[in-house]
Design an enzyme around this catalytic site. Structure first.
Site, mmCIF file in Angstrom:
data_model
loop_
_atom_site.group_PDB
_atom_site.id
_atom_site.type_symbol
_atom_site.label_atom_id
_atom_site.label_comp_id
_atom_site.label_asym_id
_atom_site.label_seq_id
_atom_site.Cartn_x
_atom_site.Cartn_y
_atom_site.Cartn_z
ATOM 1 N N HIS A 48 0.720 -1.425 0.004
ATOM 2 C CA HIS A 48 0.013 -0.117 -0.035
ATOM 3 C C HIS A 48 0.754 1.296 0.076
ATOM 4 O O HIS A 48 0.358 2.360 -0.360
ATOM 5 C CB HIS A 48 -0.761 -0.095 1.204
ATOM 6 C CG HIS A 48 -1.956 -0.998 1.036
ATOM 7 N ND1 HIS A 48 -3.045 -0.896 0.034
ATOM 8 C CD2 HIS A 48 -2.172 -2.149 1.958
ATOM 9 C CE1 HIS A 48 -3.836 -2.069 0.412
ATOM 10 N NE2 HIS A 48 -3.350 -2.857 1.232
ATOM 11 N N ARG A 73 6.899 -6.517 3.070
ATOM 12 C CA ARG A 73 5.407 -6.800 2.379
ATOM 13 C C ARG A 73 5.592 -6.700 0.998
ATOM 14 O O ARG A 73 5.691 -5.541 0.555
ATOM 15 C CB ARG A 73 4.360 -6.372 3.231
ATOM 16 C CG ARG A 73 3.143 -6.862 2.659
ATOM 17 C CD ARG A 73 1.921 -6.370 3.535
ATOM 18 N NE ARG A 73 1.666 -5.094 3.486
ATOM 19 C CZ ARG A 73 0.417 -4.770 4.140
ATOM 20 N NH1 ARG A 73 -0.483 -5.665 4.650
ATOM 21 N NH2 ARG A 73 0.158 -3.254 3.848
ATOM 22 N N ASP A 87 16.548 -11.168 -3.543
ATOM 23 C CA ASP A 87 17.610 -10.942 -4.095
ATOM 24 C C ASP A 87 18.244 -9.591 -3.645
ATOM 25 O O ASP A 87 19.509 -9.186 -3.381
ATOM 26 C CB ASP A 87 17.820 -10.693 -5.445
ATOM 27 C CG ASP A 87 17.980 -12.278 -6.241
ATOM 28 O OD1 ASP A 87 18.298 -12.935 -5.569
ATOM 29 O OD2 ASP A 87 17.543 -12.263 -7.571
ATOM 30 N N GLU A 152 -6.493 -12.607 5.122
ATOM 31 C CA GLU A 152 -7.425 -11.466 5.229
ATOM 32 C C GLU A 152 -8.929 -11.480 4.605
ATOM 33 O O GLU A 152 -9.389 -10.496 4.122
ATOM 34 C CB GLU A 152 -6.463 -10.089 4.977
ATOM 35 C CG GLU A 152 -5.948 -10.361 3.544
ATOM 36 C CD GLU A 152 -4.634 -9.247 3.369
ATOM 37 O OE1 GLU A 152 -5.101 -8.143 4.172
ATOM 38 O OE2 GLU A 152 -4.147 -9.268 2.412
ATOM 39 N N ASP A 178 -8.753 -5.721 5.976
ATOM 40 C CA ASP A 178 -9.471 -6.248 4.558
ATOM 41 C C ASP A 178 -10.195 -7.330 5.227
ATOM 42 O O ASP A 178 -11.321 -7.409 4.527
ATOM 43 C CB ASP A 178 -8.379 -6.936 3.860
ATOM 44 C CG ASP A 178 -7.586 -5.890 3.020
ATOM 45 O OD1 ASP A 178 -8.134 -5.543 1.800
ATOM 46 O OD2 ASP A 178 -6.515 -5.452 3.103
#
Length: 261
Positions: A48, A73, A87, A152, A178
């Site tokens: 987000h 996240r 990576d 969620e 959510d």
């Protein structure tokens, strides 16, 4: 020399309760400031917040030797994005919107090299191997990856028992916001039905032996979640902490000026 030890993975496996902060300001300087607070972990939000792979990499660069463990996240469970996140040096990933055991299993496979998974091999180019300074990185990296999947939705809760059966999955995080929307309570994660669903899910996760996670800014609910078994506990968001502090400061002097008129 092996891959760096993942301290957060070890702590969660040992049943320790950890507390962390969501970072959504998407800036390495602000991330560096947040590190001075010495949370157990700091989560870089690629879902987000206005982050891309370069801004996430820059923030990992300033946090990697700090006191707080790093969690990243992702925006979704795309294996290519998981590969890039690993990576650039992330060892703990939170993957959102997981709704089935098959989806969770695919995310887990994306975190591991063949024959255990499908992560692409390019570590010589990457911070993860300290740019090929870690000679045994490819053979030791898998053991230090911590995967947390985020449930969620009602579909995710229905699949929770199957998800918890997946070997190698470290933790399951319940997303109240959510989930509230999916349950018909958009914008109200504090609704009693949502809270009950979250607490019941945390208890189920804890009983399974995996670490349970949650995010809340309500101290009473944080305590209830911890009592229900949450061990990966987000207790704040830098954006809201910053905005609230600025508004509070401005209001203090605005009110003071108005009182003298």
């Amino acid at each position: 020399m092996p891959a760096p030890v993942n301290r957060l993975k070890q702590r969660l496996a040992a049943g320790e309760t950890t507390h962390g902060l969501w970072l959504g300001l998407a800036d390495p300087y602000l991330a560096e400031i947040a590190a001075t607070a010495r949370f157990d972990w700091l989560l870089l939000d690629g879902e987000h917040a206005p982050n891309d792979i370069r801004s996430l990499s820059a923030q990992i660069g300033v946090l990697q030797n700090g006191p707080s463990d790093i969690v990243l996240r992702l925006p979704d469970d795309n294996p290519a994005k998981i590969k890039q996140a690993l990576d650039i040096g992330a060892q703990t990933l939170l993957v959102p919107m997981i709704e089935s055991a098959a989806q969770a299993q695919r995310a887990l496979a994306a975190c591991h090299y063949p024959p255990n998974g499908l992560r692409g091999v390019g570590s010589a180019l990457a911070r993860a191997s300290r740019f090929a300074e870690i000679p045994d990185y490819l053979n030791t990296a898998d053991a230090q990856i911590c995967l947390i999947v985020q449930v969620e939705s009602r579909a995710g809760l229905a699949a929770l028992d199957d998800i918890l059966q997946i070997e190698g999955l470290d933790a399951v995080f319940i997303g109240p916001s959510d989930l509230a929307a999916d349950m018909g309570h958009l914008g109200n994660p504090g609704h009693p039905q949502v809270r009950q669903a979250v607490l019941e899910a945390l208890e189920r996760i804890n009983r399974s032996g995996k670490a349970a996670g949650v995010l809340s800014t309500d101290p009473e609910f944080i305590q209830a979640c911890t009592q229900a078994g949450a061990r990966f506990v987000g207790v704040g968001i830098d954006v809201t902490v910053f905005a609230h502090a600025l508004r509070q400061l401005a209001a203090r002097y605005r009110n003071s000026a108005e009182s003298t008129r």
